[in-house]
Write an enzyme that holds these catalytic residues in place. Structure first.
Site, PDB file in Angstrom:
ATOM      1  N   GLU A 160     -46.156  -4.372  -9.228  1.00  7.43           N
ATOM      2  CA  GLU A 160     -47.102  -3.831 -10.203  1.00  7.43           C
ATOM      3  C   GLU A 160     -46.349  -2.871 -11.127  1.00  7.43           C
ATOM      4  O   GLU A 160     -45.713  -1.932 -10.657  1.00  7.43           O
ATOM      5  CB  GLU A 160     -48.228  -3.054  -9.512  1.00  7.43           C
ATOM      6  CG  GLU A 160     -49.266  -3.924  -8.860  1.00  7.43           C
ATOM      7  CD  GLU A 160     -50.380  -3.115  -8.211  1.00  7.43           C
ATOM      8  OE1 GLU A 160     -51.551  -3.446  -8.446  1.00  7.43           O
ATOM      9  OE2 GLU A 160     -50.080  -2.157  -7.473  1.00  7.43           O
TER      10      GLU A 160
ATOM     11  N   ASN B 108     -54.054  -2.475  -4.387  1.00  9.42           N
ATOM     12  CA  ASN B 108     -54.706  -1.660  -3.363  1.00  9.42           C
ATOM     13  C   ASN B 108     -56.199  -1.482  -3.593  1.00  9.42           C
ATOM     14  O   ASN B 108     -56.921  -1.151  -2.652  1.00  9.42           O
ATOM     15  CB  ASN B 108     -53.991  -0.320  -3.205  1.00  9.42           C
ATOM     16  CG  ASN B 108     -52.739  -0.478  -2.384  1.00  9.42           C
ATOM     17  OD1 ASN B 108     -52.724  -1.201  -1.387  1.00  9.42           O
ATOM     18  ND2 ASN B 108     -51.667   0.178  -2.788  1.00  9.42           N
TER      19      ASN B 108
ATOM     20  N   VAL C 130     -40.851   8.607  -2.747  1.00  8.47           N
ATOM     21  CA  VAL C 130     -41.191   9.567  -1.698  1.00  8.47           C
ATOM     22  C   VAL C 130     -42.614   9.296  -1.214  1.00  8.47           C
ATOM     23  O   VAL C 130     -43.327   8.450  -1.763  1.00  8.47           O
ATOM     24  CB  VAL C 130     -41.046  11.036  -2.186  1.00  8.47           C
ATOM     25  CG1 VAL C 130     -39.610  11.327  -2.586  1.00  8.47           C
ATOM     26  CG2 VAL C 130     -42.003  11.351  -3.323  1.00  8.47           C
TER      27      VAL C 130
ATOM     28  N   GLU D 110     -46.633   9.408  -0.413  1.00  4.54           N
ATOM     29  CA  GLU D 110     -47.773   9.457  -1.326  1.00  4.54           C
ATOM     30  C   GLU D 110     -48.455  10.824  -1.290  1.00  4.54           C
ATOM     31  O   GLU D 110     -49.481  10.993  -0.643  1.00  4.54           O
ATOM     32  CB  GLU D 110     -48.788   8.369  -0.949  1.00  4.54           C
ATOM     33  CG  GLU D 110     -48.344   6.970  -1.264  1.00  4.54           C
ATOM     34  CD  GLU D 110     -48.284   6.685  -2.745  1.00  4.54           C
ATOM     35  OE1 GLU D 110     -49.311   6.329  -3.342  1.00  4.54           O
ATOM     36  OE2 GLU D 110     -47.192   6.821  -3.316  1.00  4.54           O
TER      37      GLU D 110
ATOM     38  N   SER E 281     -48.266   3.816  -4.816  1.00  2.88           N
ATOM     39  CA  SER E 281     -49.178   2.683  -4.649  1.00  2.88           C
ATOM     40  C   SER E 281     -50.600   3.033  -5.068  1.00  2.88           C
ATOM     41  O   SER E 281     -51.448   2.152  -5.142  1.00  2.88           O
ATOM     42  CB  SER E 281     -49.171   2.215  -3.188  1.00  2.88           C
ATOM     43  OG  SER E 281     -49.550   3.268  -2.332  1.00  2.88           O
TER      44      SER E 281
ATOM     45  N   HIS F 221     -44.687  -0.290  -8.586  1.00  7.14           N
ATOM     46  CA  HIS F 221     -45.169  -0.370  -7.204  1.00  7.14           C
ATOM     47  C   HIS F 221     -44.669  -1.655  -6.557  1.00  7.14           C
ATOM     48  O   HIS F 221     -45.189  -2.736  -6.803  1.00  7.14           O
ATOM     49  CB  HIS F 221     -46.697  -0.305  -7.167  1.00  7.14           C
ATOM     50  CG  HIS F 221     -47.254  -0.485  -5.806  1.00  7.14           C
ATOM     51  ND1 HIS F 221     -48.446  -1.119  -5.571  1.00  7.14           N
ATOM     52  CD2 HIS F 221     -46.774  -0.134  -4.577  1.00  7.14           C
ATOM     53  CE1 HIS F 221     -48.681  -1.157  -4.275  1.00  7.14           C
ATOM     54  NE2 HIS F 221     -47.673  -0.562  -3.655  1.00  7.14           N
TER      55      HIS F 221
ATOM     56  N   LYS G  91     -44.632  14.279  -5.490  1.00  4.54           N
ATOM     57  CA  LYS G  91     -44.237  13.415  -6.608  1.00  4.54           C
ATOM     58  C   LYS G  91     -43.943  14.258  -7.848  1.00  4.54           C
ATOM     59  O   LYS G  91     -42.939  14.058  -8.529  1.00  4.54           O
ATOM     60  CB  LYS G  91     -45.336  12.402  -6.936  1.00  4.54           C
ATOM     61  CG  LYS G  91     -45.680  11.438  -5.815  1.00  4.54           C
ATOM     62  CD  LYS G  91     -44.881  10.181  -5.895  1.00  4.54           C
ATOM     63  CE  LYS G  91     -45.362   9.181  -4.847  1.00  4.54           C
ATOM     64  NZ  LYS G  91     -44.426   8.104  -4.636  1.00  4.54           N
TER      65      LYS G  91
END
Length: 196
Positions: A70, A108, A8, A10, A37, A58, A15
């Site tokens: 990740e 990121n 969903v 960020e 992320s 991720h 979450k």
């Protein structure tokens, strides 16, 4: 299910709501993974009764093309959950990289400053195409602004809103992409829809 991957928007509140529900409906021992992320796996795990089975997966965008995955371990994530997700990455043809839980993880944390500086160049008068071409000619697979456009400008915008309270006063922040997002999705300014 043995493993569920949530993807969903960020937003930590969303979450956690999803993970509370997953914790309620999934069988004991099922791994609950987040495609976040940037958000804290430990905080997401705190909304469950099974933090040892909460992990980050991720997938880099676009997920059907990018090979990097990740695998984000929280402080309580079990070795079993880590091993399962590393094996899953191989089965999916991805390159799984185990990383620690921090804002932006590894990808990121590197990509954010790169994109920020590209946005500053545009705000200072450089052309979008010129910025992207310079980085493409340098050897990048695509320019930083085209990447944001492909991923969706609202993804970074949501992340920046989530972490705005952590920004240090007096530090310059790029404005153009956030301003576009704040104009609204109906104006089709959030990025392009690309079929890969």
């Amino acid at each position: 299910m043995d493993l569920v991957i949530e993807a969903v928007f960020e937003g930590m509140a969303l979450k956690k709501e999803v993970f509370r529900e997953l914790d309620r409906v999934c069988k004991p021992g099922a791994i609950l993974a987040s495609n976040t992320s940037t958000l804290s796996i430990d905080e997401i795990a705190s909304s469950t009764a099974r933090p040892e089975f909460v992990i980050g997966t991720h997938f880099f965008s676009p997920a059907n093309v990018m090979r990097l995955l990740e695998i984000v371990r929280g402080k309580a994530t079990s070795r079993e959950a880590i091993a399962t997700c590393m094996q899953l990455s191989k089965r999916l043809g991805k390159i799984g990289v185990l990383v620690g839980n921090c804002m932006g993880f590894v990808g990121n944390r590197m990509f954010g400053p790169y994109r920020r500086e590209a946005q500053f160049l545009v705000e200072e008068g450089a052309g979008i195409e010129a910025v992207d071409k310079a980085l493409y000619d340098y050897g990048m697979a695509m320019g930083p602004l085209a990447t944001g456009d492909l991923a969706g400008l609202d993804v970074g915008w949501r992340i920046r809103k989530e972490y705005r309270h952590l920004q240090k006063p007096g530090i310059r922040q790029p404005l153009a992409e956030d301003n576009l997002c704040e104009l609204g999705a109906m104006d089709k300014r959030l990025g392009r829809l690309v079929q890969v």
